[in-house]
Design a protein around this motif. Structure first.
Motif, PDB file in Angstrom:
ATOM      1  N   GLY A   1      11.077 -41.374 -59.769  1.00 38.29           N
ATOM      2  CA  GLY A   1      10.914 -41.254 -58.329  1.00 38.29           C
ATOM      3  C   GLY A   1       9.569 -40.667 -57.989  1.00 38.29           C
ATOM      4  O   GLY A   1       8.605 -40.794 -58.738  1.00 38.29           O
ATOM      5  N   ALA A   2       9.517 -39.999 -56.856  1.00 38.52           N
ATOM      6  CA  ALA A   2       8.267 -39.446 -56.352  1.00 38.52           C
ATOM      7  C   ALA A   2       7.722 -38.378 -57.282  1.00 38.52           C
ATOM      8  O   ALA A   2       8.474 -37.599 -57.857  1.00 38.52           O
TER       9      ALA A   2
ATOM     10  N   HIS B   1       3.448 -33.161 -52.761  1.00 36.14           N
ATOM     11  CA  HIS B   1       3.183 -34.416 -53.477  1.00 36.14           C
ATOM     12  C   HIS B   1       2.108 -34.173 -54.534  1.00 36.14           C
ATOM     13  O   HIS B   1       1.101 -33.517 -54.274  1.00 36.14           O
TER      14      HIS B   1
ATOM     15  N   GLU C   1      12.462 -36.932 -51.528  1.00 32.04           N
ATOM     16  CA  GLU C   1      12.082 -38.310 -51.862  1.00 32.04           C
ATOM     17  C   GLU C   1      11.847 -39.124 -50.594  1.00 32.04           C
ATOM     18  O   GLU C   1      10.896 -39.900 -50.521  1.00 32.04           O
ATOM     19  N   GLN C   2      12.709 -38.955 -49.578  1.00 31.87           N
ATOM     20  CA  GLN C   2      12.541 -39.697 -48.324  1.00 31.87           C
ATOM     21  C   GLN C   2      11.252 -39.297 -47.613  1.00 31.87           C
ATOM     22  O   GLN C   2      10.506 -40.148 -47.146  1.00 31.87           O
TER      23      GLN C   2
END
Length: 162
Positions: free
Chosen positions: A103-104, A49, A136-137
């Motif tokens: 998204g992330a 991340h 992503e999850q």
């Protein structure tokens, strides 16, 4: 046939821009050391991340796009230059076709396995797509856990009695 102009305009629409790639050695190292892994049949995907701009990290102060930044590492053990370059081309095209535009925010490093050369390209695209969904999850779940943990820590029911 297709003219060069048609090919150029089509690839420009959904390319693989420089700000969507992982380029610096330090970024690769941090993904390997601090990140998590996702395994599939023909590749291993490492991901970490990335802090959003304004959260105080030095990397966030540079002009880094949100979303996924993707890098590839293909070691010499996987074959000669021709085979390694073919692996990178296949992965780059699979990423270009499946990369989520939003998204992330994460850094992703894809390490292919030798089997990537013999697997059908549709399967490579499927594995890359599946890896992006899993990333992503997991990152969405991780962010949810952090906010839930912060909420629990401050909630009255968690206070201990002396």
């Amino acid at each position: 046939g297709e003219s060069k102009r048609d090919v150029r305009s089509r690839s420009a629409r959904r390319g693989f821009p420089r700000n969507a790639r992982l380029l610096r050695h330090a970024d690769f190292e941090s993904v390997y050391k601090l990140g998590r892994r996702h395994f599939s049949a023909s590749m291993t995907v490492f991901y970490l991340h990335r802090q959003q701009p304004g959260q105080g990290t030095e990397a966030a102060k540079s002009s880094v796009a949100s979303g996924l930044r993707i890098g590839f590492t293909v070691g010499r053990a996987l074959g000669g230059a021709v085979e390694r370059n073919r692996m990178k081309r296949r992965l780059r095209e699979a990423v270009r076709l499946t990369r989520p535009l939003a998204g992330a925010s994460a850094d992703v490093v894809i390490n292919p396995k030798k089997s990537l050369l013999i697997v059908d390209f549709a399967e490579v695209v499927n594995e890359v797509s599946r890896a992006f969904v899993v990333i992503e999850q997991k990152l969405a779940g991780k962010m949810g856990e952090k906010s839930a943990a912060g909420f629990e820590r401050n909630s009255p029911s968690r206070r201990t009695r002396n």
